[in-house]
Enzyme design. Structure first.
Site, PDB file in Angstrom:
ATOM      1  N   ASN A  51     -11.204  -0.921   5.283  1.00  0.00           N
ATOM      2  CA  ASN A  51     -11.005  -1.480   3.942  1.00  0.00           C
ATOM      3  C   ASN A  51     -12.333  -1.665   3.203  1.00  0.00           C
ATOM      4  OD1 ASN A  51      -8.201  -1.763   4.278  1.00  0.00           O
ATOM      5  ND2 ASN A  51      -8.433  -3.766   5.225  1.00  0.00           N
ATOM      6  N   HIS A 136       1.835  -8.621   0.911  1.00  0.00           N
ATOM      7  CA  HIS A 136       1.186  -8.914   2.180  1.00  0.00           C
ATOM      8  C   HIS A 136       1.842 -10.100   2.885  1.00  0.00           C
ATOM      9  CE1 HIS A 136      -2.160 -10.153   4.891  1.00  0.00           C
ATOM     10  NE2 HIS A 136      -2.380  -8.854   4.931  1.00  0.00           N
ATOM     11  N   SER A 183      -1.506  -2.433  -0.057  1.00  0.00           N
ATOM     12  CA  SER A 183      -2.389  -2.075   1.055  1.00  0.00           C
ATOM     13  C   SER A 183      -1.820  -1.016   1.984  1.00  0.00           C
ATOM     14  CB  SER A 183      -2.729  -3.324   1.868  1.00  0.00           C
ATOM     15  OG  SER A 183      -1.560  -3.921   2.388  1.00  0.00           O
ATOM     16  N   ASP A 208      -2.179 -10.536  -6.577  1.00  0.00           N
ATOM     17  CA  ASP A 208      -3.095 -10.473  -5.434  1.00  0.00           C
ATOM     18  C   ASP A 208      -3.968  -9.229  -5.609  1.00  0.00           C
ATOM     19  OD1 ASP A 208      -4.387 -10.223  -3.035  1.00  0.00           O
ATOM     20  OD2 ASP A 208      -2.587 -10.077  -1.805  1.00  0.00           O
ATOM     21  N   HIS A 211      -7.200  -5.724  -2.658  1.00  0.00           N
ATOM     22  CA  HIS A 211      -7.659  -4.352  -2.451  1.00  0.00           C
ATOM     23  C   HIS A 211      -8.190  -3.680  -3.711  1.00  0.00           C
ATOM     24  CE1 HIS A 211      -6.255  -3.732   1.750  1.00  0.00           C
ATOM     25  NE2 HIS A 211      -5.438  -4.729   1.427  1.00  0.00           N
ATOM     26  N   LYS A 242     -12.689  -6.647   1.632  1.00  0.00           N
ATOM     27  CA  LYS A 242     -12.501  -5.252   1.221  1.00  0.00           C
ATOM     28  C   LYS A 242     -13.745  -4.784   0.461  1.00  0.00           C
ATOM     29  CE  LYS A 242      -8.261  -6.398   2.516  1.00  0.00           C
ATOM     30  NZ  LYS A 242      -7.939  -7.719   3.113  1.00  0.00           N
TER      31      LYS A 242
END
Length: 395
Positions: A51, A136, A183, A208, A211, A242
């Site tokens: 990541n 997630h 993700s 969120d 990423h 990440k």
């Protein structure tokens, strides 16, 4: 009395993959090299499971910043932020993050997982949280902790989201919870449609950005910037593990909400504060994110090239503008076998199996970074070609 340890049985799907020698998890990395490669079991492998999209975790500037912080402030914080663990360094990072994301305030947390758990303080048992199916696990746990009602809709299915919003109790609260960049699939949230539904129904939208913040958007500010919809997002969460190349997380939003969360979110109040080294490293990473856009351009270009190679070989992937390339396999055991074949070919990828993905949708997750070279991408494509043909996955 029933012995609770008696329930701790190894999952049925773990034993066969272990016995076959294709278990894809907990393989320790002995060394991370500076060029996108790792050493595992004495072998040098091309890593496409990382990541670390911008390749900052081994950057000398982050290492130097972390070492300076350790020498000045030590290795820990001696307590929670509320008690005695707050540092000037934390507040500096919070101010920088808020400005970067165009929010009034920000709050740094020890991990990205805990940043998402903070959201549990926003809703309660009478409220409803509407969430994309692929969010997630930390977001799901936040809803469970809050005891709010969780209603999930198929990935980016806005018709279903609209239906769920219409069913919500008008006398209670509701919240839309989704990710900017998912993700497992590498796809982006349909933020224009989601934001419009949030506006129409008068509910808050939490995004969120674990990423995508640092990677997506003209200035690396994430999916909201990519769509030009920064004002439509009420609250951001993000992770430093990440694009920031370290550990930690943050929540950014209106000042009154951040102040509330500082005092009411259990994962903030009762957790030791983020270590000085990680805080300093995140600050150094933010400097690089803001001044070196070529890093994200390289990572995204590498993904576009490798995605085209894998699709050309006959693998089923996703067409998305991100660094994550899902290679769909379907069957769990076959997915683990493909992971092992790639490993033997010198490529370290990530096997994603249920419950991380829906049943019957096991996949190999490939991700590119700013450090990957053309010869390395050639090696990855060749490994997939050889492994895929041996397993009958491609012609």
């Amino acid at each position: 009395m029933l012995d609770v340890f008696g329930r701790c049985q190894v999952q049925d799907d773990v034993k066969p993959v272990t016995e076959m020698g294709v278990y894809p998890y907990y393989h320790p990395v002995e060394q991370r090299l500076a060029d996108g490669e790792v050493v595992v079991g004495g072998r040098v492998l091309v890593s496409v499971g990382s990541n670390d999209y911008l390749g900052l975790s081994a950057d000398p500037r982050l290492k130097d910043a972390a070492c300076r912080a350790v020498r000045s402030l030590g290795t820990g914080t001696a307590g929670s932020r509320m008690a005695n663990g707050s540092l000037t360094l934390h507040e500096t990072l919070e101010g920088r993050l808020a400005a970067f994301l165009g929010q009034e305030s920000a709050m740094v947390t020890p991990t990205g997982f805990l940043a998402n758990l903070v959201l549990s303080a926003l809703v309660g048992p009478r409220d409803t949280v509407l969430a994309d199916q692929l969010i997630h696990a930390s977001l799901i746990d936040a809803v469970r902790l809050s005891r709010a009602r969780l209603r999930r809709y198929r990935h980016n299915d806005l018709d279903r989201l609209a239906g769920l919003l219409a069913e919500c109790d008008q006398a209670a609260g509701a919240l839309i919870l989704t990710e900017g960049m998912f993700s497992t699939t590498g796809t982006l949230c349909d933020l224009p449609g989601t934001a419009e539904l949030a506006r129409r129904h008068g509910v808050r939208l939490v995004l969120d950005g674990a990423h995508d913040i640092g990677l997506i958007g003209r200035g690396g500010r994430g999916t909201a910037e990519h769509y030009g919809l920064e004002p439509a997002v009420d609250l951001h969460t993000l992770a430093f593990s990440k694009c920031f190349g370290t550990t930690g997380g943050a929540v950014a939003g209106p000042e009154r909400i951040i102040v509330y969360l500082r005092h009411q979110a259990r994962s903030m109040v009762y957790s030791a504060a983020l270590a000085p080294s990680s805080t300093a490293a995140a600050l150094a990473a933010l400097d690089i994110i803001e001044t070196e856009p070529e890093r994200r351009h390289r990572a995204l270009a590498a993904a576009a090239r490798l995605r085209a190679d894998l699709s050309g070989l006959g693998f089923r992937t996703e067409a998305s503008p991100t660094t994550i390339i899902p290679v769909y396999v379907g069957d769990l055991l076959l997915c683990c076998r493909l992971w092992r074949e790639l490993f033997d070919e010198g490529v370290l990828a990530t096997a994603m199996v249920p419950p991380a993905v829906p049943d019957g949708q096991a996949l190999i997750r490939v991700s590119t970074t700013a450090l990957h070279t053309e010869p390395q991408l050639d090696r990855v494509a060749a490994a997939f070609a050889a492994a895929g043909r041996r397993l009958g996955l491609i012609p």
